[in-house]
Design an enzyme around this catalytic site. Structure first.
Site, PDB file in Angstrom:
ATOM      1  CG  HIS A   1      -1.672  -1.377   1.277  1.00 46.89           C
ATOM      2  ND1 HIS A   1      -2.668  -1.799   0.429  1.00 46.89           N
ATOM      3  CD2 HIS A   1      -1.418  -2.432   2.107  1.00 46.89           C
ATOM      4  CE1 HIS A   1      -3.022  -3.039   0.736  1.00 46.89           C
ATOM      5  NE2 HIS A   1      -2.276  -3.452   1.740  1.00 46.89           N
TER       6      HIS A   1
ATOM      7  CG  HIS B   1       0.620  -6.821   2.504  1.00 47.72           C
ATOM      8  ND1 HIS B   1      -0.241  -5.950   1.897  1.00 47.72           N
ATOM      9  CD2 HIS B   1       1.540  -7.163   1.563  1.00 47.72           C
ATOM     10  CE1 HIS B   1       0.131  -5.773   0.630  1.00 47.72           C
ATOM     11  NE2 HIS B   1       1.213  -6.503   0.407  1.00 47.72           N
TER      12      HIS B   1
ATOM     13  CD  GLU C   1      -1.825  -9.867   4.673  1.00 44.85           C
ATOM     14  OE1 GLU C   1      -1.794  -8.968   5.539  1.00 44.85           O
ATOM     15  OE2 GLU C   1      -2.316  -9.705   3.535  1.00 44.85           O
TER      16      GLU C   1
HETATM   17 ZN    ZN Z   1      -2.025  -5.240   2.724  1.00 47.19          ZN
END
Ligand code: ZN
Length: 322
Positions: free
Chosen positions: A112, A204, A286
């Site tokens: 992002h 992430h 993640e």
């Molecule tokens: Zn992400």
């Protein structure tokens, strides 16, 4: 999940297409769990993933964690998301004299971009990911208190860069907080490809339901469609991912996800452009679930993020030295 577009479509822990996977996953389990068990035996924080006894996810210091090597802790700790890491560090390589990773190129992809929130039209544009068309990028998620995934990913990425450069690697970023939005997922993949990276890691944190916790590493499925052909990178990416998962468990004390991956901390996906379009070994991690209060306490801790970066770096080092 009601937040603006979590990273991706929520993956289903489906069992139907896991044939060849099961064996490989089974192979990982001992590795990951051994690391985890070692941690729980040595560690003292009680954040063991057993669930019931996790009173406080206190990332207390213990002998197995990364020693707070001076440089990163003073160079880029933007704790609690108050501000982006101030380190105006060089965005690409630093000529490292020597070290175990000399000659190796690692691309880090901080997921992002904090500016994506202000560029909806740009990031919603569809790009081709081989299998289909998908949004250029998403805003990412955040903790309930507003610490954004984009802040998190960039901070961990910078810590990781410091560690890898200290070991001699040439490190490149897909973005370093130096552009207003993006890049799009196809460009993120291209940056790793064009760098001829030996390894790429996309960082992430998830936006799942409260109560869902733990980390998982996402591996590329074998995809051959359109511009996507992951067949050559499936095996090395799995190797990279398994090594990162094992070291992440050991260094952070976090358990593998309790909501996806069946406890292995590994998930295979075919719907991510950043993986589908990669021609070099690549995984996503993640690091935790920002929407879970216990995980959020970890993700917003600079000390924990340093451990996370260290765990990822150890996985990369292990992979690059086979
Ligand atoms: Zn992400």
């Amino acid at each position: 999940m009601s937040y603006v577009g979590p990273d991706f479509d929520p993956p289903q822990p489906r069992r139907s297409r896991r044939g060849p996977l099961t064996v490989a996953l089974a192979a990982l389990v001992p590795t990951a769990l051994v690391g985890w068990l070692v941690y729980t035996a040595v560690g003292d924080s009680g954040d063991g993933g057993g669930g019931a006894d996790k009173a406080a996810p206190a990332p207390t210091s213990h002998s197995t964690s990364a020693p707070p090597s001076a440089a990163p802790s003073s160079a880029s700790p933007s704790d609690d998301g108050k501000k982006p890491s101030p380190s105006p560090t060089v965005s690409t390589s630093r000529p490292a004299a020597s070290g175990p990773l000399k000659g190796k190129v690692v691309v880090i992809d901080p997921g992002h971009n904090a500016g994506n929130f202000q560029h909806a039209a740009d990031i919603n544009r569809k790009v081709n990911i081989g299998t289909n068309w998908k949004e250029c990028d998403t805003t990412g998620t955040s903790t309930n208190a507003g610490y954004t995934e984009a802040q998190f990913t960039l901070d961990v990425a910078r810590r990781l860069r410091t560690i890898l450069q200290e070991q001699g690697a040439t490190v490149k970023f897909t973005q370093d907080g130096d552009r207003p939005w993006g890049p799009c997922v196809d460009e993120r993949a291209r940056i790793g490809n064009n760098a001829h990276a030996d390894a790429v890691v996309s960082i992430h944190a998830d936006g799942s339901a409260a109560g869902n916790h733990g980390f998982h590493v996402i591996l590329p499925a074998s995809v051959h469609a359109g511009a996507a052909d992951t067949r050559p990178i499936v095996a090395p990416s799995r190797d990279l991912g398994e090594r990162i998962a094992g070291n992440f468990v050991r260094d952070t004390g976090s358990a593998p996800s309790n909501y996806i991956g069946d406890g292995t901390g590994l998930v295979v996906r075919r719907d991510l452009g950043g993986l589908n379009l990669s021609t070099v070994p690549k995984v996503f991690i993640e690091c935790g679930n920002m929407r879970d209060s216990k995980d959020a306490a970890l993700l917003t801790s600079g000390a924990w993020r340093q451990k996370a970066a260290h765990g990822i770096s150890e996985g990369i080092v292990s992979f690059l030295h086979g």
